[in-house]
Motif scaffolding. Sequence first.
Motif, PDB file in Angstrom:
ATOM      1  N   ASN A  39       0.861  -1.184   0.000  1.00  0.00           N
ATOM      2  CA  ASN A  39       0.000   0.000   0.000  1.00  0.00           C
ATOM      3  C   ASN A  39       0.895   1.232   0.000  1.00  0.00           C
ATOM      4  O   ASN A  39       1.408   1.666   1.027  1.00  0.00           O
ATOM      5  CB  ASN A  39      -0.908  -0.021   1.238  1.00  0.00           C
ATOM      6  CG  ASN A  39      -1.905   1.130   1.242  1.00  0.00           C
ATOM      7  OD1 ASN A  39      -1.670   2.181   0.642  1.00  0.00           O
ATOM      8  ND2 ASN A  39      -3.023   0.931   1.915  1.00  0.00           N
ATOM      9  N   SER A  48      -2.598   5.725  -5.826  1.00  0.00           N
ATOM     10  CA  SER A  48      -3.279   4.876  -4.833  1.00  0.00           C
ATOM     11  C   SER A  48      -4.754   5.224  -4.778  1.00  0.00           C
ATOM     12  O   SER A  48      -5.114   6.411  -4.771  1.00  0.00           O
ATOM     13  CB  SER A  48      -2.696   5.107  -3.435  1.00  0.00           C
ATOM     14  OG  SER A  48      -1.349   4.735  -3.385  1.00  0.00           O
ATOM     15  N   GLN A  98      -7.564  -1.049  -0.411  1.00  0.00           N
ATOM     16  CA  GLN A  98      -6.570  -1.193   0.666  1.00  0.00           C
ATOM     17  C   GLN A  98      -6.626   0.000   1.617  1.00  0.00           C
ATOM     18  O   GLN A  98      -6.171  -0.107   2.754  1.00  0.00           O
ATOM     19  CB  GLN A  98      -5.159  -1.298   0.087  1.00  0.00           C
ATOM     20  CG  GLN A  98      -4.879  -2.619  -0.597  1.00  0.00           C
ATOM     21  CD  GLN A  98      -3.422  -2.738  -0.979  1.00  0.00           C
ATOM     22  OE1 GLN A  98      -2.893  -1.887  -1.686  1.00  0.00           O
ATOM     23  NE2 GLN A  98      -2.763  -3.769  -0.512  1.00  0.00           N
TER      24      GLN A  98
END
Length: 256
Positions: free
Chosen positions: A6, A70, A92
């Motif tokens: 992550n 992300s 995530q």
Amino acid sequence: MENPVNRFKAGLREGRHQLGVWNAIPHPTVTECLAACGFDWIVIDTEHGAMEVTDALPALQAVAGYPAASAVVRPAINDWVLIKRHLDQGAQTLMLPYVQSRDEAEAAVRAMRYPPRGLRGVAGMTRASRYGLVEDYSHRAEDELCLILQVETAAALDRLEEIATVEGVDGIFIGPADLSASMGYPGQPEHPAVVAAIEGAIARLKAVGVPSGILTLDPDFARRCIALGTGFTAVGVDMLSLRNGAMGLVEAFGNA
Ligand SMILES: O=C(O)C(=O)C[C@H](O)[C@@H](O)CO
């Protein structure tokens, strides 16, 4: 197969500032375009607007094509069933709206974790575990999950440190739109009292060592927040960029 790293969580831990943008238009092409533009984090927003849990899946797949970006999924509410569904389809990082107390923060942390540490339900063949191929996913999932809580009312702001320091909370997002409404200034996030509250919150979070984040469409205020110490700062919203770009064209060419 390894559990995917992550990057957003790693960036928060390393104190690397991350630039974000909001994705509320429910189509993965929009999400992919934002990821291609170079933002560090993209909020896939299922709280406001038309996006459902099922719309978040193709959005996550779109972001996955851009390793530097992300996805941060915003569920509709701090609810353990919604959290489980978003995690199972591979989110995530979750950003949970309207967290008002330490108890609510602790409930969110429990929902992120498998028993015995939490209450996330166990499903084998999910995208989260790469369809069962991530080795020992149920023990390792937590390492790469990231929990951001939204503090966006005056009452929650009073309890900021209590909420932020719950073990398992990775960051706090200050919501200027809701905070300004809650403080009695709806539609005025730039009101001096709201600005003071936001700047105070950034400083208070820095004092307890918890990364802070915000969304502001005012570039000067965004720079000010970054200078004060926000770790993740969102500076745009997809629909606004589309509207402004389109209006600019109409203004430039009129009805010619
Ligand atoms: O309170 C806020 O500000 C937020 O939580 C962000 C809003 O939901 C919105 O401005 C996103 O478009």
